[in-house]
Design a protein around this motif. Structure first.
Motif, PDB file in Angstrom:
ATOM      1  N   ILE A   1       0.859  -1.187   0.000  1.00 33.02           N
ATOM      2  CA  ILE A   1       0.000   0.000   0.000  1.00 33.02           C
ATOM      3  C   ILE A   1       0.893   1.234   0.000  1.00 33.02           C
ATOM      4  O   ILE A   1       1.680   1.442   0.928  1.00 33.02           O
ATOM      5  CB  ILE A   1      -0.930  -0.004   1.226  1.00 33.02           C
TER       6      ILE A   1
ATOM      7  N   SER B   1      -5.565   7.930   3.733  1.00 35.68           N
ATOM      8  CA  SER B   1      -4.926   6.983   4.638  1.00 35.68           C
ATOM      9  C   SER B   1      -5.702   5.675   4.561  1.00 35.68           C
ATOM     10  O   SER B   1      -6.824   5.638   4.044  1.00 35.68           O
ATOM     11  CB  SER B   1      -4.897   7.497   6.079  1.00 35.68           C
ATOM     12  N   THR B   2      -5.116   4.593   5.051  1.00 36.07           N
ATOM     13  CA  THR B   2      -5.779   3.287   4.982  1.00 36.07           C
ATOM     14  C   THR B   2      -5.652   2.557   6.317  1.00 36.07           C
ATOM     15  O   THR B   2      -4.731   2.809   7.099  1.00 36.07           O
ATOM     16  CB  THR B   2      -5.172   2.391   3.876  1.00 36.07           C
ATOM     17  N   THR B   3      -6.594   1.657   6.535  1.00 35.59           N
ATOM     18  CA  THR B   3      -6.563   0.764   7.697  1.00 35.59           C
ATOM     19  C   THR B   3      -6.896  -0.643   7.227  1.00 35.59           C
ATOM     20  O   THR B   3      -7.878  -0.822   6.493  1.00 35.59           O
ATOM     21  CB  THR B   3      -7.578   1.194   8.761  1.00 35.59           C
TER      22      THR B   3
ATOM     23  N   PHE C   1     -10.977  -3.294   4.842  1.00 27.35           N
ATOM     24  CA  PHE C   1      -9.833  -2.527   4.351  1.00 27.35           C
ATOM     25  C   PHE C   1     -10.381  -1.154   4.014  1.00 27.35           C
ATOM     26  O   PHE C   1     -11.052  -0.964   2.994  1.00 27.35           O
ATOM     27  CB  PHE C   1      -9.202  -3.181   3.137  1.00 27.35           C
ATOM     28  N   THR C   2     -10.132  -0.216   4.894  1.00 22.73           N
ATOM     29  CA  THR C   2     -10.749   1.106   4.788  1.00 22.73           C
ATOM     30  C   THR C   2      -9.800   2.076   4.095  1.00 22.73           C
ATOM     31  O   THR C   2      -8.642   2.233   4.504  1.00 22.73           O
ATOM     32  CB  THR C   2     -11.113   1.648   6.179  1.00 22.73           C
ATOM     33  N   ILE C   3     -10.316   2.721   3.083  1.00 21.26           N
ATOM     34  CA  ILE C   3      -9.599   3.802   2.398  1.00 21.26           C
ATOM     35  C   ILE C   3     -10.365   5.085   2.710  1.00 21.26           C
ATOM     36  O   ILE C   3     -11.573   5.186   2.422  1.00 21.26           O
ATOM     37  CB  ILE C   3      -9.535   3.570   0.879  1.00 21.26           C
ATOM     38  N   ARG C   4      -9.703   6.059   3.311  1.00 21.05           N
ATOM     39  CA  ARG C   4     -10.389   7.276   3.716  1.00 21.05           C
ATOM     40  C   ARG C   4      -9.584   8.501   3.267  1.00 21.05           C
ATOM     41  O   ARG C   4      -8.350   8.438   3.133  1.00 21.05           O
ATOM     42  CB  ARG C   4     -10.603   7.320   5.228  1.00 21.05           C
TER      43      ARG C   4
ATOM     44  N   SER D   1     -14.978   7.893   3.106  1.00 22.26           N
ATOM     45  CA  SER D   1     -14.419   6.629   3.551  1.00 22.26           C
ATOM     46  C   SER D   1     -15.143   5.471   2.869  1.00 22.26           C
ATOM     47  O   SER D   1     -16.379   5.482   2.760  1.00 22.26           O
ATOM     48  CB  SER D   1     -14.565   6.516   5.076  1.00 22.26           C
TER      49      SER D   1
ATOM     50  N   ASP E   1     -15.004   0.978   2.550  1.00 20.15           N
ATOM     51  CA  ASP E   1     -14.449  -0.334   2.871  1.00 20.15           C
ATOM     52  C   ASP E   1     -14.241  -1.084   1.565  1.00 20.15           C
ATOM     53  O   ASP E   1     -15.204  -1.595   0.979  1.00 20.15           O
ATOM     54  CB  ASP E   1     -15.382  -1.100   3.801  1.00 20.15           C
TER      55      ASP E   1
END
Length: 573
Positions: free
Chosen positions: A438, A456-458, A469-472, A528, A530
């Protein structure tokens, strides 16, 4: 051809002007080079040519036979850096109509200066009053200077239709060359075609392999074979797809001793019209037994429907068939191009790559290139064209580490690639089997509140994980509609006061509101998504494990619009 499938692509009308590109499954995009002018047809031939610029990474040569640098269709060969994608050299055909770049290959170190050199063919070059006798030329990888130039014997020989480095067939420790002339001696005999070996040091002819009795277009394809018979001298392969030993135009390929010129083995197509031998390649040890093996394409084989095509792999030790990689549908024409790919997946076994330029995966004649495991025969990676008549897979090559990760990469050419109304510019691209982490890239626009929306991502992108898999994007203007979009290739195209960082075709996730402060203008908004949840919805039927994606947020900003920075990653299993 397959029945066409309509997909639910949701594309923002404000970004449709981005350049169309190819879809990729299960590998990472490396370098891309595109023709300079409409009609160049760059990508008609491709080769991984070794480390030309001595930076520790393999470089790429691409033919553009209809480029007009020295007159209409004089042709050109472009050499680009595997590390940076920068153009190292551009070699031009000498005169209009030469079509330099119909063939290109790694020559090896011909002049002994420690740098790899390049050989290219111009089969319609004229010389000494002999029209279309053809030409082959060797260029220095260090200086770009011409090291050797050879011409066909007679008019219409098409000498240079195929070229390759032959390895060391003389035992002097230096690289030698092989050139095909598929119409050689057509004016004087029914045995049509020649393949000629040249000494890399002196340029002298080592020997000429002439078409046997009744054979046509002998030399349409040629390749170095490595030392198949283990006598210490490298050997060569020659294809004649219109030979008729089994049936009319069934095709044949020969393996010749580099030391003596004797025939070591022949391989035949099994049915009429197969055109077995359109492409040949050697030098890779697919079955890991210490002997180089043989790869042969047969685009009109009918195993899975008429002209579905095949790529065959034969043992260099036993001559037995190791694999028959078959096209999956009528008119795929798999085997139009084929090559040893090197060890793409890092398992210690050489892999194989083949092209099916008329494959209909999602669009008619979009094309495909596929890499198969030498160890298991399983398909490792597939690349598909995404535009009607894109014909990706026209040319393929492998056998070098372009990105310096320790694994071999592969290159695909498609000369009918268009950009807008500029038709047939052509394109070539290198891919790696190594997934990308990433990674953030590109620059966000500064919005009306004075902020830049930042991604940012989580979590981790995965087709099987139940976790998000969060893209915000934060620092978005409050209370504005926006959405995440993605594509299979990144770019940097100026857009308003920022950059569009994703090439089309682009898939758009549902629109959402940025929230934040309920009044005024501020940077309190956030978008955001997922992405693993999106994968689960299966809205994008091509999205799967190994897919490298490039993502960015779009949002309204008053009467205008704005874009965040971008992020890329490879979807894991």
């Amino acid at each position: 051809m397959q029945t066409k499938v309509t997909h639910r692509w949701v594309v923002s009308s404000s970004i449709l002007s981005a350049v169309l590109s190819a879809q990729v499954l299960a590998q990472t995009t490396l370098q891309t080079t595109t023709g300079a002018s409409a009609g160049d047809q760059l990508g008609d031939s491709v080769a991984v040519v070794g480390d030309i610029d001595m930076d520790g990474q393999a470089d790429i040569a691409v033919g553009a036979p209809y480029a007009d640098g020295n007159g209409t269709s004089s042709g050109a060969v472009r050499v680009i850096s595997g590390a940076t994608g920068q153009i190292l050299f551009t070699f031009h055909g000498a005169a209009a109509g030469d079509r330099l770049g119909e063939s290109v290959a790694r020559a090896g170190d011909v002049d002994g200066d420690g740098y790899g050199d390049v050989i290219a063919g111009a089969p319609l070059a004229d010389f000494g009053g002999k029209l279309n006798c053809g030409m082959a030329r060797v260029f220095s990888g260090r200086t770009g200077a011409v090291l050797h130039t050879w011409y066909g014997d007679e008019a219409n020989d098409w000498f240079g239709q195929s070229v390759d480095g032959a390895g060391d067939v003389t035992g002097d420790g230096r690289a030698d060359l092989i050139v095909g002339a598929p119409y050689g001696k057509a004016s004087v005999t029914s045995n049509v075609g020649e393949a000629r070996l040249f000494n890399g040091v002196t340029g002298a002819v080592i020997r000429t392999h002439n078409a046997p009795q009744g054979v046509a277009v002998f030399g349409y394809s040629v390749s170095g074979a490595g030392d198949i018979n283990q006598d210490g001298w490298d050997d060569v392969i020659v294809g004649a797809p219109q030979s008729s030993y089994v049936g009319q135009d069934s095709g044949r390929a020969w393996v010749f001793s580099g030391k003596t010129g004797a025939t070591l083995r022949t391989f035949d197509g099994t049915t009429s019209g197969e055109y077995f031998g359109v492409c040949v390649d050697g030098g890779g040890d697919v079955d890991n037994d210490g002997y180089p093996d043989v790869v042969i394409g047969s685009p009109f084989a009918d195993y899975n429907g008429g002209n579905s095509g095949s790529v065959f792999v034969y043992s260099g030790r036993t001559w037995g068939l190791l694999y028959n990689f078959k096209g999956t549908a009528s008119a795929d024409e798999l085997g139009r191009s084929c090559a040893w790919a090197g060890d793409v997946d890092g398992d210690g076994w050489a892999d194989v790559v083949g092209g099916a330029k008329y494959k209909d995966q999602t669009v008619g004649n979009g094309g495909m290139a596929r890499v198969w495991s030498g160890r298991t025969g399983a398909a490792l990676f597939s690349v598909y064209g995404s535009v009607v008549d894109e014909q990706l897979g026209h040319a393929v090559a492998g056998g070098g580490d372009v990105n310096g990760d320790g694994l071999d990469d592969f290159v695909v050419g498609w000369p009918t690639f268009d950009v807008g109304s500029s038709f047939d510019l052509g394109r070539a691209r290198a891919w790696s089997g190594t997934p990308l982490p990433i990674t953030s890239y590109c620059t966000a626009a500064t919005n009306s509140a004075g902020c830049q929306a930042t991604i940012s991502t989580t979590g981790s992108p995965s087709v099987s994980s139940s976790a998000a898999f969060t893209i915000r994007a934060t620092n978005v203007v409050n209370q504005k509609p926006g959405f995440l979009f993605y594509g299979r290739h990144g770019g940097t195209l100026p857009y308003w006061n920022g950059f569009l960082c994703v090439e089309a075709p682009i898939v758009r996730l549902p629109t959402q509101n940025s929230g934040g402060n309920s009044s005024g203008t501020s940077c309190t908004g956030q978008l955001s998504s997922d992405f693993n949840g999106w994968i689960d919805l299966q809205v994008d039927p091509l999205l799967g494990a190994g897919d490298t994606l490039y993502c960015q947020f779009f949002y309204r900003d008053g009467a205008l619009s704005a874009l965040s920075n971008a992020v890329y990653f490879t979807v894991q299993p």
